[in-house]
Design a protein around this motif. Sequence first.
Motif, PDB file in Angstrom:
ATOM      1  N   LYS A   1       5.636  12.598  -4.758  1.00  0.00           N
ATOM      2  CA  LYS A   1       6.609  13.346  -3.953  1.00  0.00           C
ATOM      3  C   LYS A   1       7.980  13.351  -4.618  1.00  0.00           C
ATOM      4  CE  LYS A   1       5.133  13.412   0.715  1.00  0.00           C
ATOM      5  NZ  LYS A   1       5.205  12.765   2.023  1.00  0.00           N
TER       6      LYS A   1
ATOM      7  N   GLY B   1      19.249  14.081   0.686  1.00  0.00           N
ATOM      8  CA  GLY B   1      19.178  12.814  -0.049  1.00  0.00           C
ATOM      9  C   GLY B   1      19.096  11.594   0.849  1.00  0.00           C
ATOM     10  N   TYR B   2      19.176  11.814   2.164  1.00  0.00           N
ATOM     11  CA  TYR B   2      19.172  10.689   3.106  1.00  0.00           C
ATOM     12  C   TYR B   2      17.795  10.022   3.177  1.00  0.00           C
ATOM     13  CZ  TYR B   2      23.450  13.011   4.558  1.00  0.00           C
ATOM     14  OH  TYR B   2      24.675  13.608   4.558  1.00  0.00           O
TER      15      TYR B   2
ATOM     16  N   ASP C   1      -2.299   2.526  -4.770  1.00  0.00           N
ATOM     17  CA  ASP C   1      -2.190   3.882  -4.201  1.00  0.00           C
ATOM     18  C   ASP C   1      -3.510   4.597  -4.455  1.00  0.00           C
ATOM     19  OD1 ASP C   1       0.645   5.770  -3.635  1.00  0.00           O
ATOM     20  OD2 ASP C   1      -1.332   6.741  -3.762  1.00  0.00           O
TER      21      ASP C   1
ATOM     22  N   SER D   1      10.361  16.658  -5.372  1.00  0.00           N
ATOM     23  CA  SER D   1      11.506  16.689  -4.449  1.00  0.00           C
ATOM     24  C   SER D   1      12.704  17.418  -5.046  1.00  0.00           C
ATOM     25  CB  SER D   1      11.910  15.261  -4.094  1.00  0.00           C
ATOM     26  OG  SER D   1      12.423  14.619  -5.231  1.00  0.00           O
ATOM     27  N   GLY D   2      13.568  17.871  -4.144  1.00  0.00           N
ATOM     28  CA  GLY D   2      14.817  18.528  -4.552  1.00  0.00           C
ATOM     29  C   GLY D   2      14.573  19.659  -5.541  1.00  0.00           C
TER      30      GLY D   2
ATOM     31  N   THR E   1      -1.386  10.593   4.125  1.00  0.00           N
ATOM     32  CA  THR E   1      -2.428  10.304   5.128  1.00  0.00           C
ATOM     33  C   THR E   1      -1.786   9.610   6.330  1.00  0.00           C
ATOM     34  OG1 THR E   1      -2.895   8.031   4.413  1.00  0.00           O
ATOM     35  CG2 THR E   1      -4.100   9.789   3.273  1.00  0.00           C
TER      36      THR E   1
ATOM     37  N   ALA F   1       3.568   1.143   3.003  1.00  0.00           N
ATOM     38  CA  ALA F   1       4.573   2.093   2.488  1.00  0.00           C
ATOM     39  C   ALA F   1       3.892   3.432   2.243  1.00  0.00           C
ATOM     40  CB  ALA F   1       5.181   1.545   1.199  1.00  0.00           C
TER      41      ALA F   1
ATOM     42  N   ALA G   1      14.303   5.184   1.883  1.00  0.00           N
ATOM     43  CA  ALA G   1      13.205   4.549   1.136  1.00  0.00           C
ATOM     44  C   ALA G   1      13.751   3.382   0.302  1.00  0.00           C
ATOM     45  CB  ALA G   1      12.514   5.576   0.241  1.00  0.00           C
TER      46      ALA G   1
ATOM     47  N   ILE H   1       0.868  -1.191   0.000  1.00  0.00           N
ATOM     48  CA  ILE H   1       0.000   0.000   0.000  1.00  0.00           C
ATOM     49  C   ILE H   1       0.899   1.234   0.000  1.00  0.00           C
ATOM     50  CG2 ILE H   1      -1.908   1.199   1.130  1.00  0.00           C
ATOM     51  CD1 ILE H   1      -2.635  -1.408   2.525  1.00  0.00           C
ATOM     52  N   GLY H   2       0.817   2.027  -1.059  1.00  0.00           N
ATOM     53  CA  GLY H   2       1.634   3.237  -1.204  1.00  0.00           C
ATOM     54  C   GLY H   2       2.635   3.081  -2.342  1.00  0.00           C
TER      55      GLY H   2
ATOM     56  N   GLU I   1       9.071   6.078   5.253  1.00  0.00           N
ATOM     57  CA  GLU I   1       8.917   7.164   6.225  1.00  0.00           C
ATOM     58  C   GLU I   1       7.863   6.896   7.285  1.00  0.00           C
ATOM     59  OE1 GLU I   1       8.816  11.010   4.164  1.00  0.00           O
ATOM     60  OE2 GLU I   1       7.833  11.798   5.968  1.00  0.00           O
TER      61      GLU I   1
ATOM     62  N   PHE J   1      15.466   9.668   0.820  1.00  0.00           N
ATOM     63  CA  PHE J   1      15.237   8.739  -0.290  1.00  0.00           C
ATOM     64  C   PHE J   1      16.109   7.495  -0.137  1.00  0.00           C
ATOM     65  CE2 PHE J   1      13.310  12.216  -2.997  1.00  0.00           C
ATOM     66  CZ  PHE J   1      12.059  11.631  -2.995  1.00  0.00           C
TER      67      PHE J   1
ATOM     68  N   ALA K   1      -3.772   7.731  -4.826  1.00  0.00           N
ATOM     69  CA  ALA K   1      -3.532   8.901  -5.691  1.00  0.00           C
ATOM     70  C   ALA K   1      -3.697   8.508  -7.165  1.00  0.00           C
ATOM     71  CB  ALA K   1      -2.125   9.434  -5.437  1.00  0.00           C
TER      72      ALA K   1
HETATM   73  P1  FAD Z   1       5.983   8.579   0.018  1.00  0.00           P
HETATM   74  O1  FAD Z   1       6.990   8.772  -1.056  1.00  0.00           O
HETATM   75  O2  FAD Z   1       5.378   9.764   0.656  1.00  0.00           O
HETATM   76  O3  FAD Z   1       4.843   7.646  -0.579  1.00  0.00           O
HETATM   77  C1  FAD Z   1       3.694   7.301   0.142  1.00  0.00           C
HETATM   78  C2  FAD Z   1       2.616   6.900  -0.854  1.00  0.00           C
HETATM   79  O4  FAD Z   1       1.531   6.362  -0.133  1.00  0.00           O
HETATM   80  C3  FAD Z   1       2.078   8.075  -1.648  1.00  0.00           C
HETATM   81  O5  FAD Z   1       2.098   7.772  -3.026  1.00  0.00           O
HETATM   82  C4  FAD Z   1       0.651   8.247  -1.121  1.00  0.00           C
HETATM   83  O6  FAD Z   1      -0.259   8.690  -2.128  1.00  0.00           O
HETATM   84  C5  FAD Z   1       0.322   6.831  -0.678  1.00  0.00           C
HETATM   85  N1  FAD Z   1      -0.707   6.763   0.349  1.00  0.00           N
HETATM   86  C6  FAD Z   1      -0.779   7.462   1.507  1.00  0.00           C
HETATM   87  N2  FAD Z   1      -1.874   7.121   2.182  1.00  0.00           N
HETATM   88  C7  FAD Z   1      -2.506   6.172   1.445  1.00  0.00           C
HETATM   89  C8  FAD Z   1      -3.699   5.442   1.621  1.00  0.00           C
HETATM   90  N3  FAD Z   1      -4.474   5.616   2.711  1.00  0.00           N
HETATM   91  N4  FAD Z   1      -4.056   4.554   0.660  1.00  0.00           N
HETATM   92  C9  FAD Z   1      -3.301   4.373  -0.448  1.00  0.00           C
HETATM   93  N5  FAD Z   1      -2.164   5.047  -0.669  1.00  0.00           N
HETATM   94  C10 FAD Z   1      -1.766   5.937   0.278  1.00  0.00           C
HETATM   95  N6  FAD Z   1      14.029  13.361   0.353  1.00  0.00           N
HETATM   96  C11 FAD Z   1      15.267  13.256  -0.165  1.00  0.00           C
HETATM   97  O7  FAD Z   1      16.005  12.320   0.196  1.00  0.00           O
HETATM   98  N7  FAD Z   1      15.725  14.141  -1.099  1.00  0.00           N
HETATM   99  C12 FAD Z   1      14.957  15.187  -1.560  1.00  0.00           C
HETATM  100  O8  FAD Z   1      15.352  15.933  -2.470  1.00  0.00           O
HETATM  101  C13 FAD Z   1      13.667  15.367  -0.969  1.00  0.00           C
HETATM  102  N8  FAD Z   1      12.901  16.433  -1.309  1.00  0.00           N
HETATM  103  C14 FAD Z   1      11.643  16.523  -0.804  1.00  0.00           C
HETATM  104  C15 FAD Z   1      10.864  17.627  -1.172  1.00  0.00           C
HETATM  105  C16 FAD Z   1       9.568  17.726  -0.703  1.00  0.00           C
HETATM  106  C17 FAD Z   1       8.747  18.928  -1.050  1.00  0.00           C
HETATM  107  C18 FAD Z   1       9.030  16.711   0.129  1.00  0.00           C
HETATM  108  C19 FAD Z   1       7.615  16.771   0.618  1.00  0.00           C
HETATM  109  C20 FAD Z   1       9.815  15.634   0.523  1.00  0.00           C
HETATM  110  C21 FAD Z   1      11.131  15.533   0.072  1.00  0.00           C
HETATM  111  N9  FAD Z   1      11.957  14.473   0.465  1.00  0.00           N
HETATM  112  C22 FAD Z   1      13.225  14.382  -0.042  1.00  0.00           C
HETATM  113  C23 FAD Z   1      11.483  13.406   1.384  1.00  0.00           C
HETATM  114  C24 FAD Z   1      11.043  12.168   0.559  1.00  0.00           C
HETATM  115  O9  FAD Z   1      10.165  12.584  -0.461  1.00  0.00           O
HETATM  116  C25 FAD Z   1      10.336  11.159   1.456  1.00  0.00           C
HETATM  117  O10 FAD Z   1      11.138  10.866   2.573  1.00  0.00           O
HETATM  118  C26 FAD Z   1      10.054   9.868   0.693  1.00  0.00           C
HETATM  119  O11 FAD Z   1       9.226  10.138  -0.418  1.00  0.00           O
HETATM  120  C27 FAD Z   1       9.383   8.847   1.600  1.00  0.00           C
HETATM  121  O12 FAD Z   1       9.090   7.713   0.838  1.00  0.00           O
HETATM  122  P2  FAD Z   1       7.869   6.768   1.263  1.00  0.00           P
HETATM  123  O13 FAD Z   1       7.764   5.745   0.201  1.00  0.00           O
HETATM  124  O14 FAD Z   1       7.998   6.344   2.655  1.00  0.00           O
HETATM  125  O15 FAD Z   1       6.582   7.719   1.221  1.00  0.00           O
END
Ligand code: FAD
Length: 396
Positions: free
Chosen positions: A41, A379-380, A33, A45-46, A174, A162, A385, A9-10, A369, A382, A35
């Motif tokens: 994101k 970059g830490y 997902d 990012s960056g 969320t 995820a 992730a 999920i995600g 996250e 990502f 979305a």
């Molecule tokens: P996410 O990438 O947030 O993915 C979570 C997914 O779950 C999303 O697609 C969402 O739609 C989905 N989801 C959520 N709830 C539900 C639900 N109930 N049902 C179904 N789907 C759901 N990190 C870096 O290392 N370098 C960067 O340059 C950087 N820049 C950033 C800039 C911005 C503006 C932001 C907001 C973040 C940035 N980050 C950066 C942080 C990085 O984006 C996150 O740490 C990373 O994306 C986390 O990955 P994740 O897979 O855990 O979550």
Amino acid sequence: MEKFDVVIIGAGASGLFCATNAAYRGRKVLILDHANKAGKKILMSGGGRCNFTNMDASPKHFLCNNPHFCISALKRYTPSDFVELVDRHALDYVEKTPGQLFCKDSAKDLLSILLTELEWSGADLRLNTSVKSIDWQEQGAKLTINQNNTQSEIQCESLVIATGGLSIPSMGATGFGYEIAKQVGHSVYPTRASLVPITAQPDRKAQLAELSGVACDIEATAGGAVFKEPMLFTHRGVSGPAILQITNFWQPGEPLKIHIAPELTLESLVKTREEQPKKTVENYLANELPKRLVELMGSELTWLSQKFAQVSNEQLESLVNYLSNFDVAPNGTEGYRTAEVTLGGVDTNEVSSKTFESQKQKGLYFIGEVLDVTGWLGGYNFQWAWSSGFAAAQFV
Ligand code: FAD
């Protein structure tokens, strides 16, 4: 009823990476997902160019209430491993600050690599799909899902959460992952917006807003951490790398020290007075600091218009004091609306650092996250992730 080995999920950074690597192992994988697009994101990012890893990434760059938790995953899938992947796809990238790798052109190029790999792996991606309920069974879980208003049931052996943190709700964030964790008995550390601009108290805000767009080098100190990087004035307060970094360690109400231009010491100013006695202090400062900042300083330390020769040691000391305790009057942060990450999350003491499986519910995994693991800026996050997604993919 459709059956999968693994449902994730995600479809963000960690979910996409886990899905691909699990499917390459021969597992039948579905990633869903709510979305309308995967990896939103990543695209923002960056500054649109995605700082996708940091070559120096090590456990010391992560905050976690269980400090050893991230060691194993970061070792198993390193920044060099990710670079090897993007090299295979001939991604053009640049190293900005040492260690920080960004896409040369656009974050779209990186997302396209992740989606190509996902397609090659044979994993199934469903967007506009939400999870209505999860029933835990003897062997895995049964999920009721809703895709474009059509409800159906699916079964899986392994369920991977995820869903990321709470930052940028408009991008689909969320608290779903935290809710699922709590439902099966996990502890969840309180969350707060981090890597986020700081807002100033109303009186000071108006003054600082005059400097909006101005940047200067500072040393930010809070909670035992120090970051020497640029700060940017905004319409609401302050931002820029030094400020974003320090919000991983600072909370509203706690002390925050902002030291502008730490190289301007009493000794250096006394020396300048000897060497350039006829120069006004403000003219000298205008060479060292942004002009608009010097204008603000001049309105608060009116004697800056005097020549160095007329200025006492006490006055120079007050200038050093002004710079070393620059008054940002912080009263909070811009919150999840603009935060890059969420501090806190699922307690890693109850999750295996090797497999990422929950110790509360067999067949349930948490990556990315949503866990109580937060990286510094650079970059830490990502890399976490990729590393956590890859680690779980070997066991789901
Ligand atoms: P996410 O990438 O947030 O993915 C979570 C997914 O779950 C999303 O697609 C969402 O739609 C989905 N989801 C959520 N709830 C539900 C639900 N109930 N049902 C179904 N789907 C759901 N990190 C870096 O290392 N370098 C960067 O340059 C950087 N820049 C950033 C800039 C911005 C503006 C932001 C907001 C973040 C940035 N980050 C950066 C942080 C990085 O984006 C996150 O740490 C990373 O994306 C986390 O990955 P994740 O897979 O855990 O979550």
